[in-house]
Design an enzyme around this catalytic site. Structure first.
Site, short mmCIF file in Angstrom:
data_model
loop_
_atom_site.label_atom_id
_atom_site.label_comp_id
_atom_site.label_asym_id
_atom_site.label_seq_id
_atom_site.Cartn_x
_atom_site.Cartn_y
_atom_site.Cartn_z
N HIS A 267 0.84 -1.20 0.00
CA HIS A 267 0.00 0.00 0.00
C HIS A 267 0.87 1.24 0.00
O HIS A 267 1.95 1.23 0.59
CB HIS A 267 -0.94 0.02 1.22
CG HIS A 267 -2.13 0.86 1.01
ND1 HIS A 267 -2.12 2.21 1.27
CD2 HIS A 267 -3.34 0.57 0.49
CE1 HIS A 267 -3.30 2.70 0.94
NE2 HIS A 267 -4.06 1.73 0.46
N ASP A 318 -8.01 -5.67 -0.64
CA ASP A 318 -8.44 -6.40 -1.84
C ASP A 318 -8.14 -7.90 -1.77
O ASP A 318 -8.76 -8.68 -2.48
CB ASP A 318 -7.77 -5.81 -3.08
CG ASP A 318 -8.29 -4.42 -3.37
OD1 ASP A 318 -9.52 -4.24 -3.31
OD2 ASP A 318 -7.48 -3.51 -3.62
C1 COA Z 1 -0.34 -0.53 -3.89
C2 COA Z 1 0.95 -0.25 -4.65
C3 COA Z 1 0.58 0.22 -6.07
C4 COA Z 1 1.72 0.84 -3.92
O1 COA Z 1 2.77 1.17 -4.76
P1 COA Z 1 3.95 2.16 -4.38
O2 COA Z 1 3.70 2.92 -3.17
O3 COA Z 1 4.24 2.92 -5.64
O4 COA Z 1 5.14 1.17 -4.06
P2 COA Z 1 6.11 0.52 -5.12
O5 COA Z 1 5.35 -0.14 -6.20
O6 COA Z 1 7.13 1.53 -5.50
O7 COA Z 1 6.78 -0.59 -4.22
C5 COA Z 1 7.85 -0.40 -3.28
C6 COA Z 1 8.64 -1.69 -3.18
O8 COA Z 1 7.80 -2.73 -2.69
C7 COA Z 1 7.61 -3.72 -3.67
N1 COA Z 1 6.19 -4.06 -3.72
C8 COA Z 1 5.16 -3.26 -3.38
N2 COA Z 1 4.02 -3.91 -3.54
C9 COA Z 1 4.33 -5.13 -3.99
C10 COA Z 1 3.58 -6.24 -4.35
N3 COA Z 1 2.27 -6.22 -4.26
N4 COA Z 1 4.22 -7.34 -4.76
C11 COA Z 1 5.54 -7.39 -4.84
N5 COA Z 1 6.34 -6.36 -4.52
C12 COA Z 1 5.73 -5.24 -4.11
C13 COA Z 1 8.03 -3.09 -4.99
O9 COA Z 1 8.42 -4.03 -5.94
C14 COA Z 1 9.13 -2.20 -4.53
O10 COA Z 1 10.26 -3.02 -4.26
P3 COA Z 1 11.76 -2.50 -4.57
O11 COA Z 1 11.94 -1.30 -3.68
O12 COA Z 1 12.59 -3.66 -4.23
O13 COA Z 1 11.75 -2.14 -6.03
C15 COA Z 1 1.81 -1.53 -4.71
O14 COA Z 1 2.04 -2.01 -3.42
C16 COA Z 1 1.19 -2.57 -5.60
O15 COA Z 1 1.38 -2.55 -6.82
N6 COA Z 1 0.44 -3.54 -5.00
C17 COA Z 1 -0.25 -4.54 -5.79
C18 COA Z 1 -1.56 -3.97 -6.35
C19 COA Z 1 -2.60 -3.81 -5.28
O16 COA Z 1 -2.84 -4.68 -4.46
N7 COA Z 1 -3.27 -2.66 -5.33
C20 COA Z 1 -4.35 -2.34 -4.40
C21 COA Z 1 -3.92 -1.29 -3.44
S1 COA Z 1 -5.15 -1.05 -2.19
#
Ligand code: COA
Length: 381
Positions: A267, A318
């Site tokens: 998140h 989710d």
């Molecule tokens: C929610 C979300 C978009 C937040 O994204 P964000 O704040 O931009 O964080 P990032 O995508 O930059 O992730 C930070 C780190 O955690 C990792 N990470 C975050 N969520 C992850 C996930 N669901 N699975 C695997 N790795 C994840 C990233 O790969 C990144 O790792 P790194 O630093 O080694 O490259 C992200 O956690 C995600 O894509 N989750 C899956 C989709 C989801 O469930 N969305 C619903 C949200 S309520």
């Protein structure tokens, strides 16, 4: 050099950027708790109802019994869709995702609203529009879905609340009290979540002095993606690959090693946990026990352990929503539209708050393109 070191004022993805002031909801990152207008969302899910929550979000206070009765009566009177909206849904291709169908429905609905001609900043007209928007969401989602399945829409029942009506209009028969209560709690948990991508997008839309229905179409389009609301559908598709916790564990380790994004985890705001997920996990597992199918809970536990041990990543709302809905027999393409049914309330509260104290939202950017060059006539290129 990375973008952040080269441009110290730039935050990719607007992470940590304060984009507004709100009184609607609050995430306490330290305690991982979520409050709507100061009230813990779990108390609302446990003791209240989606209708009370929607009223609270729109009006800022919990309703009295008389106010709630009046609100429920207005919702009941506003649930039906105009024939033109049903016709529009009927004209959509059968393979259209229900998120796109519901976007079509709201695009048509705007002009049917009795306050269509009202000024965009007319607070009272916007509250009236909001109630109509919230009332019609479950009708639009189920009508679109049934039409895509070759079935006729089921008309809403004025005696049923939002959760019960959704299940009734989906299946054509009334659901039992337990299923309705679970659906109602999930709508409450999904109703609002501060400056999330779709609420922010809806605020951007109305900040141009556009209207609430346009903001709803924006919100739906933004919610659809798997990094936001679409994650609940993707999470279920992922879970369905596994026959056992062992398979899920091995897949999760491999997915992390190959830097795959695992849907339903992580998140932007929370750091330790998403308390909504904890609450819904308990419910999802309880449904599993009641139905004699604990497989999904066990698979989910295995994935959650690997995600936490390896990456300190936790499930978001989710993840348990996915298998809770699956156990309740809801078709997967409706998981994100259920989120829409709930979130219309949060989106409307945000759009009204924006319009009550409006300023155009228009950020700046860093230009990294070419320097100024002369226009070359086409014959000389
Ligand atoms: C929610 C979300 C978009 C937040 O994204 P964000 O704040 O931009 O964080 P990032 O995508 O930059 O992730 C930070 C780190 O955690 C990792 N990470 C975050 N969520 C992850 C996930 N669901 N699975 C695997 N790795 C994840 C990233 O790969 C990144 O790792 P790194 O630093 O080694 O490259 C992200 O956690 C995600 O894509 N989750 C899956 C989709 C989801 O469930 N969305 C619903 C949200 S309520």
């Amino acid at each position: 050099m990375s973008a952040t070191t080269e441009y110290p004022n730039y935050s990719p993805g607007l992470q940590g950027v304060i984009a507004g002031i709100t009184t609607i909801s609050h995430i306490d990152v330290e305690t991982s708790s979520l409050t709507y207008r100061g009230i813990n969302v779990h108390e609302l899910a446990e003791h209240g109802s989606f209708e009370e929550t929607a009223y609270l979000l729109l009006h800022g206070e919990l309703p009295t019994q008389a106010q709630l009765d009046a609100f429920r009566a207005t919702l009941a009177a506003e649930r039906e869709l105009p024939g033109a909206v049903i016709d529009a849904l009927r004209a959509c291709p059968k393979n259209m995702h229900p998120m796109d169908q519901v976007k079509v429905a709201y695009s048509v609905l705007g002009a049917f609203d009795a306050d269509y001609e009202a000024e965009p900043t007319d607070h009272d007209a916007n509250v009236r529009k909001a109630v109509r928007i919230i009332a019609k969401a479950a009708t639009a989602v189920t009508a679109g879905y049934r039409l895509s399945q070759g079935k006729e829409p089921v008309a809403p029942d004025a005696n049923l609340n939002t959760a019960a009506n959704f299940l009734y209009m989906l299946h054509g028969e009334k659901a039992d009290d337990y299923t309705v209560k679970v659906m109602d709690a999930s709508l409450t948990l999904y109703a609002e979540h501060t400056f999330n991508a779709s609420a922010f997008a809806a605020r951007v839309t109305v900040a141009t002095l556009s209207d609430l229905y346009s903001g709803i179409a924006t919100g739906i389009g933004t919610l659809k993606g798997p990094l936001h609301g679409g994650a609940n559908e993707e999470a279920m598709h992922m879970l369905m690959q596994f026959n056992s916790p062992e398979e899920a564990e091995a897949w999760t380790r491999d997915a992390l090693a190959t830097k795959k994004k695992i849907m339903g985890f992580g998140h932007r705001e929370y750091r330790k946990s998403d308390s909504r997920a904890g609450y819904l996990t308990k419910i999802a597992k309880e449904i599993g026990v009641r139905m004699g199918n604990t497989k999904w809970g066990e698979i989910a536990d295995a994935m959650e352990k690997v995600m936490w041990d390896e990456k300190q990543l936790f499930p978001n709302v989710d993840f348990p929503a996915a298998y809770a809905y699956y156990l309740l027999g809801i078709p997967i393409p409706l998981y994100t539209p259920i989120f829409v049914i709930a979130r219309t309330s949060g989106w409307c509260a945000h759009m009204i708050e924006q319009l009550d104290n409006n300023r155009l939202i228009r950020p700046s950017c860093i230009y990294e393109g070419k320097g100024v060059t002369n226009y070359v006539p086409i014959a000389q290129r």
